[in-house]
Design an enzyme around this catalytic site. Structure first.
Site, mmCIF file in Angstrom:
data_model
loop_
_atom_site.group_PDB
_atom_site.id
_atom_site.type_symbol
_atom_site.label_atom_id
_atom_site.label_comp_id
_atom_site.label_asym_id
_atom_site.label_seq_id
_atom_site.Cartn_x
_atom_site.Cartn_y
_atom_site.Cartn_z
ATOM 1 N N TYR A 48 57.025 4.200 -6.792
ATOM 2 C CA TYR A 48 57.005 4.384 -8.068
ATOM 3 C C TYR A 48 57.933 3.832 -9.162
ATOM 4 C CZ TYR A 48 53.062 7.061 -6.220
ATOM 5 O OH TYR A 48 51.872 6.961 -5.760
ATOM 6 N N TYR A 102 46.118 7.432 -11.210
ATOM 7 C CA TYR A 102 47.082 8.727 -11.691
ATOM 8 C C TYR A 102 48.361 8.463 -11.690
ATOM 9 C CZ TYR A 102 49.393 10.970 -8.070
ATOM 10 O OH TYR A 102 50.382 11.650 -7.014
ATOM 11 N N ARG A 103 48.593 7.887 -11.163
ATOM 12 C CA ARG A 103 50.547 8.119 -11.284
ATOM 13 C C ARG A 103 50.910 6.008 -10.357
ATOM 14 N NH1 ARG A 103 53.516 11.186 -6.543
ATOM 15 N NH2 ARG A 103 55.456 11.255 -7.714
#
Lengths: 125, 519
Positions: free
Chosen positions: B88, B465-466
């Site tokens: 991420y 969601y991410r």
């Protein structure tokens, strides 16, 4: 298993020899005096256990060992047992990463902790 | 040296000198030290997110002082906890040229309360750290950790990560936080806002507006302390694994799981993963198939038979006194037996298998690094970015998502490796897009594939969601209800809380005016 020592250790030995000659010191320098202390090796083992062993231990399911087993000569997959790795190389990989191995910042492994880690990896423990 | 956008060299040099006065020269990093803040798994050019510097405070007072300096000199600052949010973005900031506020040195476990079942931690405390602390002090509490476990408890929670025990919804188990605001002010949320309170880590909501969520996945403040509930060690723990032979079993399996999860017969954030994700723990792609294109069904069948796994594999656990565990296991066996060809295994039947073992350990909160092995799937230089949409726990939704991602992955030259983590009412679908970081063409293909499935999935109602820092603005735009009213609200809050726009510009697609890439 003794690892190839870093250049500055060799420099320290040369300096000791020179000083010994200049001061007329009659006793030869002891190589043992240039080696890491047991305390340093112990600290290095703690750093190894926290940051390295979870990927580089022997056996299945360790990502670093798996990759080194695939890419290195036979018998060199387990980092602790691989005495072809120089201190400079280990330092480079820790600070710059290699492949899927990410880097370790100085806030994670300080320079002092890295020196201890090298001491441990170079020891027979 | 990369400068923060809009900041002159002399301004930046003055700011650095001020920061050195706050934290000491050893903890302000510039030049070559900044390589260690680059994202090793970036699917795009990692230099796009090179920070201009990094500063590592030791305590809250230093964080406050740093934020005041950042405001004075208009230097953007992006906090990281342990910087291990790999897939991420890792330790890199959303906007290149931002300084990194490296909170790793703030690594104290401030309190563990065994009788009330909670801990209070600083950002630099990893799951390994707290786990080791509990073991060393014989405290009968379990953590809940994601996979792998070297990340920050605080950092993962404020990024709304998940784990695998009954406490797997990390934000749900968070209770109270301390936050340094962009102007250096210090706030405690919930009951912590009363200086003599006794329930900061016991009651989540406090008095008045409940603000904790605002400081998750946002750039509204720097979280410096976080309370987390810990599960008491249960009297019994019995993990199990169920294998399902056919790819098309996915639909029926999810339909079986839903009522079991809602009724707490499956009490934990259990996982259904595909065979390749399991195989990748001990194998590389070339060890099972050397051809190009998708792996043939015959190879799947061969490997599944050899390793006693299914095309889909479910890992769950029961907890509690043995009579309760036995009763629940009986219900589970009967339920899953409805799927033709399924096999139910208890832990002792999978002894010595690294894949099953790390799954079983995850469901009892033991951190590991085993899952990192999947990065070796395509050979050396492996990295990954995760695509993470959420959806109802419905067979049709699982199948639609799976087929959409699988088909596009195959067209793009990748393998589908993924899992469905079943929460209280939703499924997190995590697709591990494994690619070779050193191959520029492959990285480009991975980026195009990722953006394409993000849009295609959102068009069918499965929004992420991410996401990775390189894609945050794209994902933010998908939240389009009422002409993107949520995005407008995020911006209004940002302008009020951080008028100089110095805190993590671009995080979750929230941009201050001075850097607004949406303007």
């Amino acid at each position: 298993m003794n690892r190839i020592k870093r250049v500055n250790t060799l420099g320290g030995l040369l300096l000791t020899l020179v000083l010994g000659i200049v001061t007329g010191c009659s006793s030869a320098p002891s190589l043992a005096q240039d080696g890491p202390s047991q305390a340093s090796i112990n600290r290095g083992q703690e750093t190894y256990d926290l940051w390295c062993g979870t990927c580089h231990a022997a056996g299945e399911g360790y990502a670093g060992t798996q990759m080194l087993t695939l890419t290195r000569a036979e018998g060199l997959g387990v980092m602790k047992d691989n005495d072809t790795l120089t201190d400079a190389y280990i330092e480079l990989v820790v600070r710059k990463g290699l492949g899927m191995m990410p880097v370790f910042r100085k806030t994670e492994i300080t320079d002092a902790q890295l020196n201890d880690l090298l001491a441990y990896l170079g020891s027979d423990e | 040296m990369a400068l923060p956008p809009g900041v002159s060299q002399s301004q930046f040099d003055d700011a650095l000198n001020e920061l050195r006065r706050i934290v000491g020269r050893d903890y302000v990093f510039t030049e070559n030290d900044l390589d260690s803040y680059l994202d090793p798994f970036s699917p795009t050019n990692k230099e796009n997110h090179r920070p201009s510097g990094a500063v590592a405070p030791a305590n809250v007072e230093e964080v406050q002082a740093i934020m005041r300096v950042a405001n004075e000199y208009s230097v953007p600052m992006a906090p990281i906890s342990t910087g291990k949010n790999l897939a991420y973005g890792g330790a890199s900031p959303p906007m290149g040229g931002t300084m990194v506020l490296d909170l790793k040195r703030m690594n104290r476990i401030l309190e563990v309360n065994e009788s009330d079942g909670y801990a209070l931690v600083e950002p630099g405390v990893s799951y390994f750290d707290l786990y080791n602390y509990l073991q060393e002090n014989n405290i009968k509490l379990w953590i809940d950790c994601p996979s792998p476990g070297w990340g920050s408890i605080l950092g993962n929670t404020v990024d709304r990560g998940v784990g695998y025990t009954p406490y797997g919804d990390h934000l749900l188990m968070q209770c109270g936080m301390e936050v340094v605001l962009a102007d250096g002010d210090l706030v405690r949320t919930g009951m912590g806002a009363a200086s003599n309170n006794k329930a900061w880590q016991l009651f989540k909501y406090g008095f008045g507006p409940y603000l904790d969520g605002m400081f998750t996945q946002s750039n509204y403040g720097v979280v410096t302390k976080l309370g987390v509930w810990l599960m008491p060690e249960p009297p019994g723990y019995s993990p199990y694994m169920v294998t399902f032979e056919r790819e098309e079993d996915l639909h029926q399996v999810i339909e079986i799981i839903r009522p079991l999860r809602i009724n707490n017969i499956i009490p934990n954030a259990a996982v259904l993963c595909n065979d390749l994700l399991d195989l990748a723990i001990t194998k590389t792609r070339s060890e099972i198939y050397t051809g190009n294109g998708p792996i043939p069904d015959s190879v799947h069948r061969r490997e599944n038979a050899e390793h006693r796994i299914g095309r889909w594999n479910f890992y769950g656990a029961v907890y509690g006194p043995p009579p309760i565990m036995d009763a629940n296991l009986s219900v589970l066996r009967d339920a899953f037996a409805a799927v033709p060809g399924s096999r139910f295994y208890m832990a002792d039947e999978r002894a010595g298998e690294p894949t099953a073992q790390y799954r079983f350990e995850s469901m009892r909160g033991k951190p590991h690094m085993t899952e990192f092995s999947v990065l070796n799937w395509r050979g050396s230089g492996g990295g990954h970015v995760d695509f993470a949409p959420v959806s109802p726990v419905r067979g049709a939704d699982a199948t639609t998502q799976y087929e959409l991602v699988r088909d596009d992955a195959h067209r793009a030259g990748f393998d589908y490796m993924g899992e469905f983590i079943v929460g209280w009412r939703d499924m997190h679908h995590i697709y591990f897009l494994i690619f070779t970081t050193t191959d520029e063409e492959e990285r480009k293909r991975a980026t195009e594939h990722y953006l394409r499935i993000t849009e295609l999935a959102a068009a069918q109602g499965y929004t992420a969601y991410r996401t990775h820092i390189a894609f945050m603005s794209e994902v933010a735009k998908l939240f389009d209800f009422n002409d993107h009213s949520l995005g407008r609200l995020h911006k209004r809050i940002k302008d009020a809380m951080d008028p100089n726009g110095i805190l993590a510009p671009g995080k979750s697609g929230i941009w201050p005016d001075r850097y607004d890439q949406n303007a």
